[in-house]
Each structure stands twice: as structure tokens, then as C-alpha cells.
Motif scaffolding. Structure first.
Motif, PDB file in Angstrom:
ATOM      1  N   THR A  59     -23.193  30.546  -1.256  1.00 36.62           N
ATOM      2  CA  THR A  59     -22.187  30.163  -0.272  1.00 36.62           C
ATOM      3  C   THR A  59     -20.833  30.044  -0.965  1.00 36.62           C
ATOM      4  O   THR A  59     -20.755  29.923  -2.190  1.00 36.62           O
ATOM      5  CB  THR A  59     -22.542  28.831   0.405  1.00 36.62           C
ATOM      6  OG1 THR A  59     -22.548  27.781  -0.565  1.00 36.62           O
ATOM      7  CG2 THR A  59     -23.902  28.899   1.088  1.00 36.62           C
ATOM      8  N   THR A 314     -26.724  34.188   2.082  1.00 31.18           N
ATOM      9  CA  THR A 314     -25.736  34.501   3.116  1.00 31.18           C
ATOM     10  C   THR A 314     -24.408  35.031   2.586  1.00 31.18           C
ATOM     11  O   THR A 314     -23.745  35.787   3.267  1.00 31.18           O
ATOM     12  CB  THR A 314     -25.409  33.257   3.974  1.00 31.18           C
ATOM     13  OG1 THR A 314     -24.842  32.244   3.148  1.00 31.18           O
ATOM     14  CG2 THR A 314     -26.650  32.749   4.678  1.00 31.18           C
ATOM     15  N   HIS A 316     -21.935  33.198   2.592  1.00 33.04           N
ATOM     16  CA  HIS A 316     -21.112  32.612   3.655  1.00 33.04           C
ATOM     17  C   HIS A 316     -19.698  32.366   3.149  1.00 33.04           C
ATOM     18  O   HIS A 316     -19.481  31.590   2.218  1.00 33.04           O
ATOM     19  CB  HIS A 316     -21.745  31.296   4.111  1.00 33.04           C
ATOM     20  CG  HIS A 316     -20.952  30.549   5.137  1.00 33.04           C
ATOM     21  ND1 HIS A 316     -20.964  30.900   6.464  1.00 33.04           N
ATOM     22  CD2 HIS A 316     -20.131  29.467   5.036  1.00 33.04           C
ATOM     23  CE1 HIS A 316     -20.192  30.064   7.146  1.00 33.04           C
ATOM     24  NE2 HIS A 316     -19.666  29.183   6.297  1.00 33.04           N
ATOM     25  N   PRO A 318     -16.286  32.289   5.488  1.00 37.24           N
ATOM     26  CA  PRO A 318     -15.678  32.601   6.782  1.00 37.24           C
ATOM     27  C   PRO A 318     -14.154  32.523   6.790  1.00 37.24           C
ATOM     28  O   PRO A 318     -13.562  31.540   6.343  1.00 37.24           O
ATOM     29  CB  PRO A 318     -16.266  31.511   7.695  1.00 37.24           C
ATOM     30  CG  PRO A 318     -16.450  30.337   6.782  1.00 37.24           C
ATOM     31  CD  PRO A 318     -16.763  30.893   5.420  1.00 37.24           C
ATOM     32  N   PRO A 340     -19.022  34.753   8.074  1.00 32.34           N
ATOM     33  CA  PRO A 340     -19.901  33.589   8.220  1.00 32.34           C
ATOM     34  C   PRO A 340     -21.365  33.991   8.293  1.00 32.34           C
ATOM     35  O   PRO A 340     -21.690  35.149   8.543  1.00 32.34           O
ATOM     36  CB  PRO A 340     -19.431  32.971   9.546  1.00 32.34           C
ATOM     37  CG  PRO A 340     -18.870  34.120  10.322  1.00 32.34           C
ATOM     38  CD  PRO A 340     -18.285  35.066   9.310  1.00 32.34           C
ATOM     39  N   GLY A 341     -22.242  33.010   8.096  1.00 29.27           N
ATOM     40  CA  GLY A 341     -23.682  33.287   8.189  1.00 29.27           C
ATOM     41  C   GLY A 341     -24.567  32.131   7.785  1.00 29.27           C
ATOM     42  O   GLY A 341     -25.788  32.209   7.903  1.00 29.27           O
ATOM     43  N   ILE A 342     -23.988  31.033   7.323  1.00 28.39           N
ATOM     44  CA  ILE A 342     -24.785  29.926   6.786  1.00 28.39           C
ATOM     45  C   ILE A 342     -25.697  29.307   7.834  1.00 28.39           C
ATOM     46  O   ILE A 342     -26.777  28.815   7.510  1.00 28.39           O
ATOM     47  CB  ILE A 342     -23.840  28.856   6.177  1.00 28.39           C
ATOM     48  CG1 ILE A 342     -24.586  27.972   5.175  1.00 28.39           C
ATOM     49  CG2 ILE A 342     -23.154  28.023   7.250  1.00 28.39           C
ATOM     50  CD1 ILE A 342     -23.651  27.085   4.358  1.00 28.39           C
ATOM     51  N   ARG A 345     -28.749  32.296   9.192  1.00 28.79           N
ATOM     52  CA  ARG A 345     -29.734  32.912   8.293  1.00 28.79           C
ATOM     53  C   ARG A 345     -31.177  32.597   8.683  1.00 28.79           C
ATOM     54  O   ARG A 345     -31.999  33.515   8.888  1.00 28.79           O
ATOM     55  CB  ARG A 345     -29.483  32.457   6.848  1.00 28.79           C
ATOM     56  CG  ARG A 345     -30.497  33.021   5.844  1.00 28.79           C
ATOM     57  CD  ARG A 345     -30.258  32.490   4.441  1.00 28.79           C
ATOM     58  NE  ARG A 345     -30.519  31.075   4.327  1.00 28.79           N
ATOM     59  CZ  ARG A 345     -31.330  30.516   3.430  1.00 28.79           C
ATOM     60  NH1 ARG A 345     -31.950  31.269   2.543  1.00 28.79           N
ATOM     61  NH2 ARG A 345     -31.505  29.216   3.388  1.00 28.79           N
ATOM     62  N   GLU A 411     -20.294  26.514  12.798  1.00 30.71           N
ATOM     63  CA  GLU A 411     -19.393  27.018  11.763  1.00 30.71           C
ATOM     64  C   GLU A 411     -17.945  26.905  12.237  1.00 30.71           C
ATOM     65  O   GLU A 411     -17.649  27.160  13.410  1.00 30.71           O
ATOM     66  CB  GLU A 411     -19.739  28.478  11.438  1.00 30.71           C
ATOM     67  CG  GLU A 411     -21.119  28.636  10.841  1.00 30.71           C
ATOM     68  CD  GLU A 411     -21.626  30.067  10.893  1.00 30.71           C
ATOM     69  OE1 GLU A 411     -22.525  30.390  10.091  1.00 30.71           O
ATOM     70  OE2 GLU A 411     -21.141  30.866  11.719  1.00 30.71           O
ATOM     71  N   THR A 416     -18.930  34.891  15.305  1.00 34.94           N
ATOM     72  CA  THR A 416     -20.144  35.113  14.536  1.00 34.94           C
ATOM     73  C   THR A 416     -20.365  36.616  14.439  1.00 34.94           C
ATOM     74  O   THR A 416     -20.102  37.351  15.409  1.00 34.94           O
ATOM     75  CB  THR A 416     -21.380  34.445  15.151  1.00 34.94           C
ATOM     76  OG1 THR A 416     -22.556  34.879  14.430  1.00 34.94           O
ATOM     77  CG2 THR A 416     -21.566  34.777  16.623  1.00 34.94           C
TER      78      THR A 416
END
Length: 460
Positions: A59, A314, A316, A318, A340-342, A345, A411, A416
Motif C-alpha cells: 500500500t 493492491t 493502493h 489513490p 485505489p484498491g485496498i 481486494r 476509500e 473505484t
């Protein structure tokens, strides 16, 4: 707090069984078929999967890239992680001032995370220049700070050259640590970037075309050979995107090298066509390495199944689409890298992986929790459901159907990358050290509950 989870289907990296879990003061005390203790909170998990909390080891919270800052800090980012079923992270620290020592960024990041994170966390060290002082300081960071992993970059302003990479590999091998690497051929990437800009090719798709697959796979192969020459120094390849790079990794693993690899959810589910979206939508997906041709996805899923890819993370990082990303609307090189993606996942890997039959539920636990915890010195404190482990537990309802949208996520960013994905199965409880911190997609935990984890070395 005393917590009792009853009637769940408990899933680990190796087993599936029905049972109860009792935790006290944040630690799992007993696992059995029928536990009748009195508890402060009792959860009936009948018909649900009970899995170890997710461990995201890639991250970028609070990341400052000079002209933009990642929208998630250690509070908003860890709230989002928790709501998505992740209970611990290892964050890649950003670069500090030119010429700074290793401890500089460690101190900065403790300041970012302390009293803000809602789940437990650690950091990867970052190497932005190499000299004898830095190599000596690594010992202190590994042994006193509990940070046995460091990241080097083969591109960007603070990239290391081959000799510097070799010295880092040697030093960390001696210390029982592990080198993680962002592998891309910097000179070739820069050649293509300059060429496209000079030709007026400035749209988002040229970000992807300026960083072709072989720029990544060549750098992977080079790092593998350097690690071999450094006495089989442990090496971890971050954000693998393509099948050619995976071939180099598999070859090294077959000959017994300690080479570990990570892919990220975006490379499993999104492809290069995203860069051609209308209204500059492609800016949302400017990340490095970029999204690839869809033909790579099957190879990455196979790599997960056969164990050559050990981790799904991820990366992550963003940046807002309507503000930060718009810097690149007339020149892709001006757009901050990251997505983003945390939070997405765990739900995506469960729905797209397990429920669609791409991977088993045990493999899901292995790559999202147990393996990252083992490789980076968190196991068995994290990544496990066993007596003595932290009670970091996620309960997934396999029948819960969710359509992913920005509006339902936590987030701190305005989009997204997975808008509209229809999911089967979703986390309904997230438990961190025995405390319920998320219930039915609502964060009910406390700011600052997360603790820094001093990690052990040489677990792998």
C-alpha cells in the motif's frame, strides 16, 4: 474483550472445517466444535466462511509525489481496508529528501500512522541511494526497528543501478532480510515517453505503450540474476503484470532460488482497453506498471494456482480523478501514478476467484493472508486462525450480492476502478485483535486502534 464466533465454516490456507472460535484480550484462546463460554459478544456465523483477516503488503498511504499526495492517509486508508476485510498492512514508504538516511522516512511514517491507523501495520524500508552509511544503517532498521524488508526501484528519480541493487541484496541477505523491487527498464521507458510526447501522442493509452511488457520482464530477469550472484539473496517481485516476467520467476523457483512474486487485483481483472475510455477515463488507470493485454490474465491466475505467485496485493495509491488525474489530460506523463484498491481486494478475490472457480477458497486465504504474513515476518501473529494468533478474523457471507460502486466504499477518492462489478459474497464482519471494527459495511472501530508491528526476519 471476550469474543465467541459460533457455527462458522473456518477456512485456513490448508483446511476447511466447522467450528467455534473463542478469543480473549485480542488472542485466539480456543478452537473447537462446540464452545459454550460466556462472552462479551457472540456471533452466529452459521452458513458463513470464517477466514484470517486479510494482509495487504503493498500500500501507499500518505504518499507525497511532489505535485500530488495520495488521497488516503493512515486513517481513511485503514478504515477502507478494514471495511474490505483487511486487518493488517505493510506500507511502502515514499521517498524522503535527497540524501536522507533510512531512519528519516521511518520517523516520518510513524508520525503519519501513530494514533491514526485503525488496523495493525508495518512499513517496508525504502532505499533511494546506496553508500556504506546506508548499508550499515540497514542493520539498525532490521534489528531495532523491526523492519526486515526494503524496496528498491529500477526506475523513477531515486532508482538504483545494478551495482547498488547488488549491494542491497548482499546486505539484506546477511541481515536475514528481504529485498523487494519495482522492476522496469528505466532507460527504455524514458525513450518511449519522450518519443510519444515528441510525436504528439499524449493520450492515456500511450502511458501503457511507453512501458511495454518486456521493459518489466527484462528487469525481473536482471534482478533474479543479481540475486543469484549475491548468494541467492531473497528477492520479492512486486506487482507482476505479465506472463513473460512470470516465466523468468518460475525458472528461478525451479532451480531453488528464493524468489517470491506478487501480483495485484487490477492485473487479474482489468486490461489495457481501459486506457481508451471516453472523456479521459483512461487517466483513472495510469499506474506503473500499466494494465496489460488481457492474454496475460490467464497466466497470472495459473501462477496463483500453481504457487509461483504467492501474494495478491493492491498497490493502493489513490489520486482523485476529477482533480489530481486531470493533470494528465493533455500529457499522460503529468498524471500521478496509482489507483485505489485496498477495500476491493478481498471481495473481488473471493467473488472473481473463489465463486467463479478460478481458485480454491484455501488458495484465496493463502495468497491474501497467510503467504504475505509468512514472507514478511508477521506469521503466525497474523495470517492464521490458530490458538495463540491474534484474533484478526473476517466473516464472509457467500450469499451476499453486491454491485461495487464508489458510493458504497470508504476509500477517500472519487472513483473505484471496479465500478459496476457484480460480486457474490462479501465480508460482513471484520475483527481486529478480538474487537469488531466493521459490521455490515459500517466502520465501528476506533481511530488509533492499530499498532505498529515489529516484524521478525528470516521466516521464509
Amino acid at each position: 474483550m471476550k469474543l465467541l464466533i459460533k457455527n462458522g465454516t473456518i477456512v485456513t490456507a490448508s483446511d476447511i472445517y466447522k467450528g467455534d472460535i473463542y478469543s480473549e484480550n485480542g488472542i485466539i484462546k480456543e478452537i473447537a466444535t462446540n464452545i459454550e463460554y460466556t462472552a462479551d459478544e457472540i456471533i452466529d456465523a452459521g452458513g458463513k466462511y470464517v477466514v484470517p483477516g486479510g494482509v495487504d503488503v503493498h500500500t501507499h498511504l500518505n504518499l507525497d509525489v511532489g505535485f500530488a499526495r495520495a488521497n488516503d492517509d493512515f486513517y481513511t486508508g485503514t478504515v477502507a481496508a478494514a471495511c474490505g476485510g483487511t486487518t493488517s498492512i505493510v506500507d511502502h514508504m515514499g521517498f524522503g529528501p535527497k540524501g536522507c538516511d533510512l531512519k528519516d522516512q521511518v520517523n516520518v511514517y510513524h508520525g503519519y500512522a501513530d494514533k491514526n491507523a485503525v488496523i495493525d501495520y508495518s512499513f517496508h524500508g525504502v532505499v533511494q541511494h546506496v553508500d556504506e552509511g546506508i548499508l550499515q544503517e540497514m542493520k539498525t532498521i532490521v534489528e531495532e526497528e523491526g523492519i526486515p524488508s526494503f524496496k528498491i526501484y529500477m526506475t523513477y528519480d531515486y532508482r538504483v543501478n545494478d551495482v547498488e541493487a547488488f549491494k542491497v541484496l548482499e546486505a539484506l541477505k546477511e541481515l536475514g532480510g528481504i529485498t523487494t523491487v519495482h522492476p522496469e527498464n528505466h532507460e527504455i521507458v524514458n525513450y518511449f515517453r519522450e518519443k510519444f510526447i515528441n510525436e504528439g501522442k499524449v493520450a492515456p493509452i500511450y502511458h501503457a505503450l511507453s512501458r511495454p511488457e518486456r521493459c518489466e520482464s527484462e528487469a525481473i530477469n536482471r534482478m533474479i540474476d543479481l540475486a543469484y550472484m549475491a548468494g541467492d539473496a531473497p528477492l520479492y517481485i512486486v506487482h507482476l503484470t505479465n506472463k513473460d516476467g512470470l516465466k523468468h520467476i518460475k525458472r528461478a523457483q525451479r532451480r531453488g532460488q528464493k524468489v517470491f512474486s506478487e501480483t495485484c487485483i487490477q492485473y487479474l481483472l482489468l486490461d489495457i482497453d481501459r486506457y481508451n475510455g471516453p472523456n479521459n477515463e483512461g487517466l483513472k488507470y495510469i499506474m506503473s506498471p500499466p494494465l496489460r493485454d488481457k492474454r496475460n490474465q490467464g497466466a497470472l491466475w495459473q501462477g496463483i494456482r500453481d504457487g509461483s505467485i504467492q501474494v495478491v496485493a493492491t498497490d493502493h495509491c489513490p489520486f482523485s480523478f476529477n482533480k489530481d488525474k486531470q493533470r494528465g489530460k493533455d500529457d499522460f506523463t503529468k498524471c500521478p501514478n496509482g489507483a485505489p484498491g485496498i477495500e476491493e481486494r478481498i471481495p473481488l478475490m473471493f467473488s472473481e476467484g473463489v465463486m467463479k472457480g478460478r481458485i480454491s477458497i484455501n488458495k484465496f486465504v493463502e495468497v491474501c493472508s497467510t503467504n504475505p504474513a509468512k514472507i514478511f515476518g508477521l506469521y503466525p501473529k497474523k495470517g492464521a486462525i490458530q490458538v495463540g494468533s491474534d484474533a484478526d478474523i473476517v466473516i464472509i457471507d457467500p450469499d451476499k450480492e453486491v454491485k461495487l460502486s464508489k458510493d458504497m466504499l470508504h476509500e477517500n477518492v472519487d472513483y473505484t476502478a471496479y465500478e459496476g462489478f457484480e460480486l457474490k459474497g462479501y465480508p460482513i464482519y471484520t475483527i481486529a485483535r478480538g474487537e469488531i471494527i466493521v459490521k455490515d459495511n459500517e466502520f465501528v472501530g476506533k481511530k488509533g486502534y492499530g499498532e505498529f508491528i515489529k516484524r521478525v526476519k528470516n521466516y521464509y
